[in-house]
Design a protein around this motif. Sequence first.
Motif, PDB file in Angstrom:
ATOM      1  N   HIS A 112       3.659   1.648  -1.393  1.00  0.00           N
ATOM      2  CA  HIS A 112       4.512   1.730  -2.705  1.00  0.00           C
ATOM      3  C   HIS A 112       3.532   1.886  -3.796  1.00  0.00           C
ATOM      4  CE1 HIS A 112       7.479  -0.017   0.051  1.00  0.00           C
ATOM      5  NE2 HIS A 112       8.384   1.001  -0.578  1.00  0.00           N
ATOM      6  N   VAL A 113       2.745   2.959  -3.895  1.00  0.00           N
ATOM      7  CA  VAL A 113       2.117   3.126  -5.035  1.00  0.00           C
ATOM      8  C   VAL A 113       2.707   3.392  -6.442  1.00  0.00           C
ATOM      9  CG1 VAL A 113       0.227   4.517  -5.929  1.00  0.00           C
ATOM     10  CG2 VAL A 113       0.218   4.455  -3.662  1.00  0.00           C
ATOM     11  N   PRO A 114       2.164   2.682  -7.484  1.00  0.00           N
ATOM     12  CA  PRO A 114       2.985   2.840  -8.737  1.00  0.00           C
ATOM     13  C   PRO A 114       2.719   3.859  -9.159  1.00  0.00           C
ATOM     14  CG  PRO A 114       1.447   0.695  -8.739  1.00  0.00           C
ATOM     15  CD  PRO A 114       1.057   1.606  -7.242  1.00  0.00           C
ATOM     16  N   SER A 115       3.885   4.683  -9.940  1.00  0.00           N
ATOM     17  CA  SER A 115       3.859   5.822 -10.533  1.00  0.00           C
ATOM     18  C   SER A 115       2.857   6.235 -11.375  1.00  0.00           C
ATOM     19  CB  SER A 115       5.043   6.104 -11.223  1.00  0.00           C
ATOM     20  OG  SER A 115       5.107   5.150 -12.428  1.00  0.00           O
ATOM     21  N   GLU A 116       2.235   5.338 -12.155  1.00  0.00           N
ATOM     22  CA  GLU A 116       0.992   5.471 -12.952  1.00  0.00           C
ATOM     23  C   GLU A 116      -0.299   5.648 -12.068  1.00  0.00           C
ATOM     24  OE1 GLU A 116       3.291   1.981 -15.007  1.00  0.00           O
ATOM     25  OE2 GLU A 116       2.717   2.605 -12.832  1.00  0.00           O
ATOM     26  N   LEU A 117      -0.182   5.582 -10.980  1.00  0.00           N
ATOM     27  CA  LEU A 117      -1.353   5.656 -10.206  1.00  0.00           C
ATOM     28  C   LEU A 117      -1.195   6.452  -9.129  1.00  0.00           C
ATOM     29  CD1 LEU A 117      -2.611   1.993  -9.902  1.00  0.00           C
ATOM     30  CD2 LEU A 117      -3.395   3.534 -11.559  1.00  0.00           C
ATOM     31  N   LYS A 118       0.053   7.331  -9.059  1.00  0.00           N
ATOM     32  CA  LYS A 118       0.164   8.376  -7.810  1.00  0.00           C
ATOM     33  C   LYS A 118      -1.127   9.321  -7.850  1.00  0.00           C
ATOM     34  CE  LYS A 118       4.403   7.481  -6.718  1.00  0.00           C
ATOM     35  NZ  LYS A 118       4.545   6.741  -5.494  1.00  0.00           N
ATOM     36  N   ASP A 119      -1.702   9.921  -8.906  1.00  0.00           N
ATOM     37  CA  ASP A 119      -2.857  10.766  -8.752  1.00  0.00           C
ATOM     38  C   ASP A 119      -4.103  10.028  -8.560  1.00  0.00           C
ATOM     39  OD1 ASP A 119      -2.375   9.600 -11.444  1.00  0.00           O
ATOM     40  OD2 ASP A 119      -3.306  11.660 -12.266  1.00  0.00           O
ATOM     41  N   ARG A 120      -4.073   8.786  -8.345  1.00  0.00           N
ATOM     42  CA  ARG A 120      -5.273   7.864  -8.270  1.00  0.00           C
ATOM     43  C   ARG A 120      -5.105   6.680  -7.298  1.00  0.00           C
ATOM     44  NH1 ARG A 120      -5.554   6.190 -14.462  1.00  0.00           N
ATOM     45  NH2 ARG A 120      -6.820   4.479 -13.772  1.00  0.00           N
ATOM     46  N   PRO A 121      -4.757   7.399  -5.962  1.00  0.00           N
ATOM     47  CA  PRO A 121      -4.508   6.483  -4.920  1.00  0.00           C
ATOM     48  C   PRO A 121      -5.684   5.402  -4.548  1.00  0.00           C
ATOM     49  CG  PRO A 121      -4.699   8.576  -3.986  1.00  0.00           C
ATOM     50  CD  PRO A 121      -4.864   8.677  -5.595  1.00  0.00           C
ATOM     51  N   TRP A 168      -5.246   2.207  -6.362  1.00  0.00           N
ATOM     52  CA  TRP A 168      -4.250   1.399  -5.788  1.00  0.00           C
ATOM     53  C   TRP A 168      -4.746   0.656  -4.398  1.00  0.00           C
ATOM     54  CZ3 TRP A 168      -0.669  -1.721  -7.321  1.00  0.00           C
ATOM     55  CH2 TRP A 168       0.091  -2.268  -6.362  1.00  0.00           C
ATOM     56  N   ARG A 214       0.892  -1.123  -0.135  1.00  0.00           N
ATOM     57  CA  ARG A 214      -0.045  -0.011   0.009  1.00  0.00           C
ATOM     58  C   ARG A 214       0.864   1.216  -0.074  1.00  0.00           C
ATOM     59  NH1 ARG A 214      -4.716  -1.721   4.441  1.00  0.00           N
ATOM     60  NH2 ARG A 214      -6.011  -2.789   2.713  1.00  0.00           N
TER      61      ARG A 214
END
Length: 179
Positions: A117-126, A129, A115
């Motif tokens: 380590h949010v992937p960079s593609e989903l940084k703005d969509r936590p 994730w 939890r």
Amino acid sequence: MLKQKQNVRQTASKIKIVYDQRHRGAATSQQHSFIASSCGVVIRDNCPFQWESWAEIPEDTKELVRHELSFIYDLDDITLEAMAYLEKTLSIRYKHWKNNFHNYFKKWDNLEIARLHVPSELKDRPEDWEWLCKHFTDPNFVKKSVAGQKARESKILLHHSGSKPFSYRLEKRRQVKLY
């Protein structure tokens, strides 16, 4: 998708999806690659990952995805077969995108670490994730995942060889032998 957008701008006309019965897909391997790539980009940018499969996604979200694709592809004058091919491609790309996150999730030892380590593609969509982390630890998902992994490992033949369907590769091989 940038190449397709540039083509549409230069020609001032949308790309027509030509369906080939023999391949059960796009008429050429190049068009198949363009469509698969475009579908992946549109799904990445417009689809939340809070559904288990493409079939469960609400119709209004699917319409948004089709609308985004309609800027490049002529979806007004499309055959039923071509639309079914497009829907199947969208479904596959959605599944592959989620699979990429599952592989990323498996790098971590436990749910709490994953939890963080949010992937960079989903940084703005936590929220996506967070949902995926819960989904990947759901006992039903884990059971299906393990069963699928065992089934894939038991296969002795490769059924996929990259992003192009086998029928395109076979046709290309036949053309080379003719010369």
